[in-house]
Design a protein around this motif. Structure first.
Motif, PDB file in Angstrom:
ATOM      1  N   ASN A   1     -16.904 -38.847 -26.490  1.00 51.83           N
ATOM      2  CA  ASN A   1     -18.261 -38.757 -25.968  1.00 51.83           C
ATOM      3  C   ASN A   1     -18.985 -37.574 -26.590  1.00 51.83           C
ATOM      4  O   ASN A   1     -18.395 -36.526 -26.836  1.00 51.83           O
TER       5      ASN A   1
ATOM      6  N   PRO B   1     -23.198 -44.578 -18.602  1.00 47.68           N
ATOM      7  CA  PRO B   1     -22.008 -43.866 -19.088  1.00 47.68           C
ATOM      8  C   PRO B   1     -20.777 -44.742 -19.268  1.00 47.68           C
ATOM      9  O   PRO B   1     -19.851 -44.375 -19.976  1.00 47.68           O
TER      10      PRO B   1
ATOM     11  N   PHE C   1     -24.072 -35.232 -22.551  1.00 43.39           N
ATOM     12  CA  PHE C   1     -23.736 -36.600 -22.129  1.00 43.39           C
ATOM     13  C   PHE C   1     -24.305 -36.833 -20.752  1.00 43.39           C
ATOM     14  O   PHE C   1     -23.677 -36.440 -19.766  1.00 43.39           O
ATOM     15  N   PRO C   2     -25.523 -37.336 -20.606  1.00 41.73           N
ATOM     16  CA  PRO C   2     -26.381 -37.952 -21.617  1.00 41.73           C
ATOM     17  C   PRO C   2     -27.350 -36.940 -22.235  1.00 41.73           C
ATOM     18  O   PRO C   2     -27.455 -35.799 -21.794  1.00 41.73           O
TER      19      PRO C   2
ATOM     20  N   TYR D   1     -26.409 -42.197 -23.601  1.00 40.41           N
ATOM     21  CA  TYR D   1     -25.039 -41.717 -23.733  1.00 40.41           C
ATOM     22  C   TYR D   1     -24.545 -42.139 -25.113  1.00 40.41           C
ATOM     23  O   TYR D   1     -24.686 -43.305 -25.486  1.00 40.41           O
TER      24      TYR D   1
END
Length: 100
Positions: free
Chosen positions: A91, A45, A95-96, A75
């Motif tokens: 993002n 991340p 996530f992820p 990610y």
């Protein structure tokens, strides 16, 4: 001026034989002045290592990866850029994402 960050970044993953592929979609702001977008993915991340990077032009709101590893958590993030600079990264959700 620097373009606004992409919004509503979403990722989906599908199996392709022994590999997987991920599609990244996003929305641009109504006042967007971007020249393009950069898409990055990583297995962590903090993006301390980058597993892949892609670039698309202005008004393109989707990116498809090539083959990526299956059963792996990735990610994703997207940013817009132009001659004045780049937006902040956004993002992707989830996530992820874990590839099938």
């Amino acid at each position: 001026t620097v373009p606004p960050a992409p919004a509503n970044v979403r990722v989906t993953a599908v199996r392709r034989g022994g590999n997987a592929r991920v599609t990244v979609d996003w929305m641009q702001a109504l006042t967007s002045n971007e020249s393009g977008f950069v898409i990055q993915w990583s297995t962590n991340p903090g993006f301390t290592t980058i597993a892949g990077t892609g670039t698309v032009g202005e008004n393109v709101l989707q990116y498809n990866t090539g083959n990526v590893a299956r059963n792996t958590s990735f990610y994703f993030r997207v940013m817009a850029f132009n001659a004045a600079g780049q937006s902040v990264w956004t993002n992707a959700s989830p996530f992820p994402i874990t590839t099938p």
